[in-house]
Design a protein around this motif. Sequence first.
Motif, short mmCIF file in Angstrom:
data_model
loop_
_atom_site.label_atom_id
_atom_site.label_comp_id
_atom_site.label_asym_id
_atom_site.label_seq_id
_atom_site.Cartn_x
_atom_site.Cartn_y
_atom_site.Cartn_z
N CYS A 33 0.84 -1.17 0.00
CA CYS A 33 0.02 -0.02 0.31
C CYS A 33 0.86 1.29 -0.01
O CYS A 33 1.24 1.49 0.93
CB CYS A 33 -0.90 -0.03 1.33
SG CYS A 33 -2.05 1.36 1.17
N CYS A 43 1.21 4.75 5.52
CA CYS A 43 1.02 3.25 5.69
C CYS A 43 2.17 2.68 5.17
O CYS A 43 3.17 2.55 5.93
CB CYS A 43 -0.13 2.97 4.76
SG CYS A 43 -1.02 1.40 4.85
N CYS A 46 -4.45 -0.69 0.98
CA CYS A 46 -4.94 -1.74 1.64
C CYS A 46 -6.39 -1.12 2.39
O CYS A 46 -7.21 -2.35 2.74
CB CYS A 46 -4.11 -1.93 3.13
SG CYS A 46 -4.04 -0.48 4.15
N CYS A 90 -6.67 4.70 3.27
CA CYS A 90 -5.41 5.05 2.47
C CYS A 90 -5.41 5.66 1.10
O CYS A 90 -4.65 6.43 0.50
CB CYS A 90 -4.47 3.56 2.35
SG CYS A 90 -3.75 3.23 4.00
ZN LIG Z 1 -2.71 1.34 3.45
#
Ligand SMILES: [Zn+2]
Length: 185
Positions: free
Chosen positions: A148, A153, A167, A171
């Motif tokens: 990701c 992240c 993910c 995000c």
């Molecule tokens: Zn993520």
Amino acid sequence: MAIELTWAWLEGYPSLDLANTVIRRGWTEHELITSTADLESWLDAAALPAARPPVVTDDDLHAFLPLRDAALRLLRAAAGHGARHRADVQTLNEHLTRFPEVLILGDHPGTAVSHVIGSPAPFALLLTKLAAAVRDVLIEDRDDLALCDAPGCGQLFFQRRTNQAWCGPACGNRARVARHHAGHS
Ligand SMILES: [Zn+2]
């Protein structure tokens, strides 16, 4: 900025939970396992392929981090981010060969049980089994393994649908906002 240790993003797979102990704040990577207390907290939250010892020592921490680093780079490389290094393969293989596992016949006809060669301490056995979990993901050559690539992240995950980029929705939103700001600065 202090990092909140909630481990909420752990994926529930030993291989990925091992790797996902480094997180981005913005685009900067932060180590989340800096003490035995951090390691204990991760052991409580992660999917583990073997029993954890009740307490961990500094030696355990120093054994954990090089395996984690190797696993992280190898899994990222498999997800298309970064190079696959021979030294990381060696690190993983050292853990795999330290306490080999063989299938022996069980008490009942047609059954087998896993038998570990040697007498590993619980944490050493856990590391060997984590290395095996990473090996299995790498040899399966899973095309659903992804990173990701969002600010805040950087976690590895298994895609739940084809071409899933993030993910989770949060995000995706953060990445879009970051792109928007980058385009206007
Ligand atoms: Zn993520």
